[in-house]
Scaffold this active site. Structure first.
Site, PDB file in Angstrom:
ATOM      1  N   CYS A 120       0.872  -1.191   0.000  1.00  0.00           N
ATOM      2  CA  CYS A 120       0.000   0.000   0.000  1.00  0.00           C
ATOM      3  C   CYS A 120       0.898   1.226   0.000  1.00  0.00           C
ATOM      4  O   CYS A 120       0.877   2.044   0.908  1.00  0.00           O
ATOM      5  CB  CYS A 120      -0.913  -0.009   1.219  1.00  0.00           C
ATOM      6  SG  CYS A 120      -1.906  -1.500   1.404  1.00  0.00           S
ATOM      7  N   ALA A 121       1.680   1.362  -1.052  1.00  0.00           N
ATOM      8  CA  ALA A 121       2.791   2.315  -1.061  1.00  0.00           C
ATOM      9  C   ALA A 121       2.351   3.763  -1.096  1.00  0.00           C
ATOM     10  O   ALA A 121       3.076   4.644  -0.629  1.00  0.00           O
ATOM     11  CB  ALA A 121       3.708   2.020  -2.246  1.00  0.00           C
TER      12      ALA A 121
ATOM     13  N   GLY B 101       4.775   6.765  -1.523  1.00  0.00           N
ATOM     14  CA  GLY B 101       6.092   6.153  -1.499  1.00  0.00           C
ATOM     15  C   GLY B 101       6.973   6.472  -0.317  1.00  0.00           C
ATOM     16  O   GLY B 101       8.157   6.119  -0.325  1.00  0.00           O
ATOM     17  N   GLY B 102       6.446   7.102   0.730  1.00  0.00           N
ATOM     18  CA  GLY B 102       7.274   7.496   1.861  1.00  0.00           C
ATOM     19  C   GLY B 102       8.035   6.346   2.489  1.00  0.00           C
ATOM     20  O   GLY B 102       9.243   6.428   2.729  1.00  0.00           O
ATOM     21  N   LYS B 103       7.334   5.247   2.754  1.00  0.00           N
ATOM     22  CA  LYS B 103       8.000   4.115   3.403  1.00  0.00           C
ATOM     23  C   LYS B 103       8.867   3.342   2.420  1.00  0.00           C
ATOM     24  O   LYS B 103       9.916   2.802   2.808  1.00  0.00           O
ATOM     25  CB  LYS B 103       6.967   3.220   4.078  1.00  0.00           C
ATOM     26  CG  LYS B 103       6.305   3.886   5.279  1.00  0.00           C
ATOM     27  CD  LYS B 103       5.364   2.946   6.000  1.00  0.00           C
ATOM     28  CE  LYS B 103       4.773   3.642   7.224  1.00  0.00           C
ATOM     29  NZ  LYS B 103       3.972   4.829   6.894  1.00  0.00           N
TER      30      LYS B 103
ATOM     31  N   ASP C 202       0.040  -0.054  -5.252  1.00  0.00           N
ATOM     32  CA  ASP C 202      -1.101   0.408  -4.475  1.00  0.00           C
ATOM     33  C   ASP C 202      -2.363   0.083  -5.272  1.00  0.00           C
ATOM     34  O   ASP C 202      -2.352   0.152  -6.511  1.00  0.00           O
ATOM     35  CB  ASP C 202      -1.018   1.915  -4.222  1.00  0.00           C
ATOM     36  CG  ASP C 202      -1.935   2.372  -3.110  1.00  0.00           C
ATOM     37  OD1 ASP C 202      -1.429   2.626  -2.001  1.00  0.00           O
ATOM     38  OD2 ASP C 202      -3.155   2.449  -3.321  1.00  0.00           O
TER      39      ASP C 202
ATOM     40  N   ASP D  33       1.131  -1.104   4.820  1.00  0.00           N
ATOM     41  CA  ASP D  33       0.791   0.162   5.476  1.00  0.00           C
ATOM     42  C   ASP D  33      -0.667   0.428   5.125  1.00  0.00           C
ATOM     43  O   ASP D  33      -0.981   1.158   4.185  1.00  0.00           O
ATOM     44  CB  ASP D  33       1.712   1.268   4.967  1.00  0.00           C
ATOM     45  CG  ASP D  33       1.493   2.585   5.691  1.00  0.00           C
ATOM     46  OD1 ASP D  33       0.765   2.605   6.696  1.00  0.00           O
ATOM     47  OD2 ASP D  33       2.031   3.608   5.237  1.00  0.00           O
TER      48      ASP D  33
ATOM     49  N   CYS E 162      -1.783   3.843  10.945  1.00  0.00           N
ATOM     50  CA  CYS E 162      -1.623   5.069  11.733  1.00  0.00           C
ATOM     51  C   CYS E 162      -2.909   5.284  12.524  1.00  0.00           C
ATOM     52  O   CYS E 162      -3.497   6.355  12.518  1.00  0.00           O
ATOM     53  CB  CYS E 162      -1.287   6.268  10.851  1.00  0.00           C
ATOM     54  SG  CYS E 162      -2.408   6.527   9.463  1.00  0.00           S
TER      55      CYS E 162
END
Length: 430
Positions: free
Chosen positions: A238-239, A242-244, A262, A310, A363
């Site tokens: 679940c990019a 693309g932060g992670k 994603d 994520d 989160c």
């Protein structure tokens, strides 16, 4: 614009949000288009007032006895910004473009109003229907954590060590006060002003050259806890933007085969420019839409060393960044997210090889999205998937700060100073 004129604008926008039940960002954008004379500084200051009002919507309403934009702003100035009644009165003076003067009732409420007898959802500024779930997660720290969620979030950066070290980035950003974050070995924290604004780092030359990314320390820690190693095949399922994925490339020094995708191809749009800027080696697989839609990961089933999920969630752990989101949360939207989480976890489980690892991240502070989602996967797997302890030694000091749940760990604003990230680690046995 004068400070009083900015208050009038914030009141107008909050009334619009309340009347039309629309996202704050949309209301702020429309106000800006209709008031083009307002400069960027004015618009930023007004947005800060609006979001602070939303942070304290329940408690300001309780203190002021009304849920109008005016009541929210007046209550917020006392509760969030700590202004005295005399100072607030001087801003509400009825002059040109200023709000009308305070009434006697408003003055009385400002000086005598108290949250001492307010229910937890009011004192903590949270929707009443999620309070049982939040209480189950946060226990005796419920009000402390809710108050932390009502404060402004810090401005955190992640040094891109594919380009240069954290120390080098900190030295380059010394003029804005960048200091190492308490827990993330790659993080830096930049002070924000009294109005909640930080420096415009998105136009800093070092950012444009890929030297750092803007990323909450909790998100950095979640990436670190994923445990990716050089030589592995790793899927970020679940990019999004693309932060992670970028963090994983940084943490493995581009030594892993990283694949990002994603379910919503629109969310992947920013990743390409971020990859170019950062130098991260990530293969992006964008799903097609419509009748031509196909599973872009089908060739990897049963072969992946590590899958990071994520998951889409309510975002309850990010309320200090997105105070608007908590008031738009509904039981139906929570149910939708829970169903999406089950679907993406099942897909991730099919990707993992025997002995491989699945790392589930949200989160969220709601148990339905965290431990319960993991339990659902364990039950559906018929014993093929097992939960294992998350290795916290990768971030010195983290072990003493997190909450341990039945299946994972929970970060939170009051304990770790981060957004409310949840991390659980699972393995495929067969």
């Amino acid at each position: 614009m004068t400070p009083s004129a900015r208050l009038s604008a914030a009141i107008e926008i909050l009334d619009d949000i309340g009347a039309r039940r629309r996202p704050a960002a949309d209301a702020l954008k429309d106000w800006g288009l209709a008031h083009r004379f307002a400069g960027s500084g004015d618009r930023a200051a007004i947005a800060s007032l609006v979001y602070d009002g939303l942070r304290r919507r329940a408690s300001a309403t309780w203190i002021m006895g009304a849920e109008t934009g005016r009541a929210l702003v007046i209550g917020m100035l006392r509760l969030q910004r700590g202004l005295a009644e005399s100072t607030i009165s001087s801003l509400f003076d009825g002059a040109r473009f200023a709000p009308p003067p305070l009434t006697e009732e408003e003055r009385t409420r400002l000086t005598t109003g108290s949250l001492a007898d307010a229910p937890p959802e009011v004192a903590g500024d949270a929707p009443a229907f999620v309070m049982p779930a939040l209480s189950a997660t946060l226990g005796d720290s419920l009000l402390e954590e809710l108050r932390a969620l009502a404060r402004r979030a810090p401005l955190d950066l992640r040094a891109n060590t594919l380009r240069q070290s954290r120390d080098a980035v900190a030295e380059s950003l010394a003029d804005v006060g960048a200091e190492p974050t308490p827990l993330s070995p790659l993080g830096l924290r930049v002070p924000i002003g009294e109005d909640g604004r930080g420096p415009a780092l998105h136009v800093d030359p070092l950012f444009l050259e890929g030297g750092f990314e803007i990323q909450d320390e909790g998100s950095q820690l979640a990436s670190l806890l994923a445990g990716a190693q050089a030589g592995e095949t790793v899927v970020d399922l679940c990019a999004g933007g693309g932060g992670k994925a970028l963090a994983l490339a940084c943490l493995t020094d581009n030594g892993a085969r990283l694949i990002a995708t994603d379910a919503d191809p629109r969310r992947l749009a920013p990743i390409h420019e971020r990859l170019r800027r950062s130098g991260a080696a990530v293969e992006v697989r964008t799903p097609r839409v419509g009748k031509a839609r196909a599973d872009v990961l089908a060739d990897l089933d049963g072969t992946v060393d590590r899958v990071l999920v994520d998951a889409p969630c309510t975002g309850s752990g990010t309320w200090r960044r997105n105070p608007d989101a908590k008031w738009r949360l509904r039981p139906g939207s929570l149910a939708t997210r829970v169903a999406e989480q089950a679907e993406v976890l099942d897909r991730a489980a099919r990707l993992v090889r025997p002995g491989g690892t699945l790392v589930y991240v949200t989160c969220s502070l709601l148990g339905e999205e965290n431990d319960a989602a993991v339990d659902g996967l364990l039950q559906r797997s018929g014993g093929a998937i097992a939960a294992v302890a998350t290795d916290l030694s990768v971030a010195p000091g983290l072990s003493e700060k997190v909450r341990r749940t039945d299946r994972g760990i929970q970060m939170s604003p009051a304990l770790t100073g981060t957004d409310g990230f949840y991390v659980a680690t699972l393995t495929r046995k067969t």
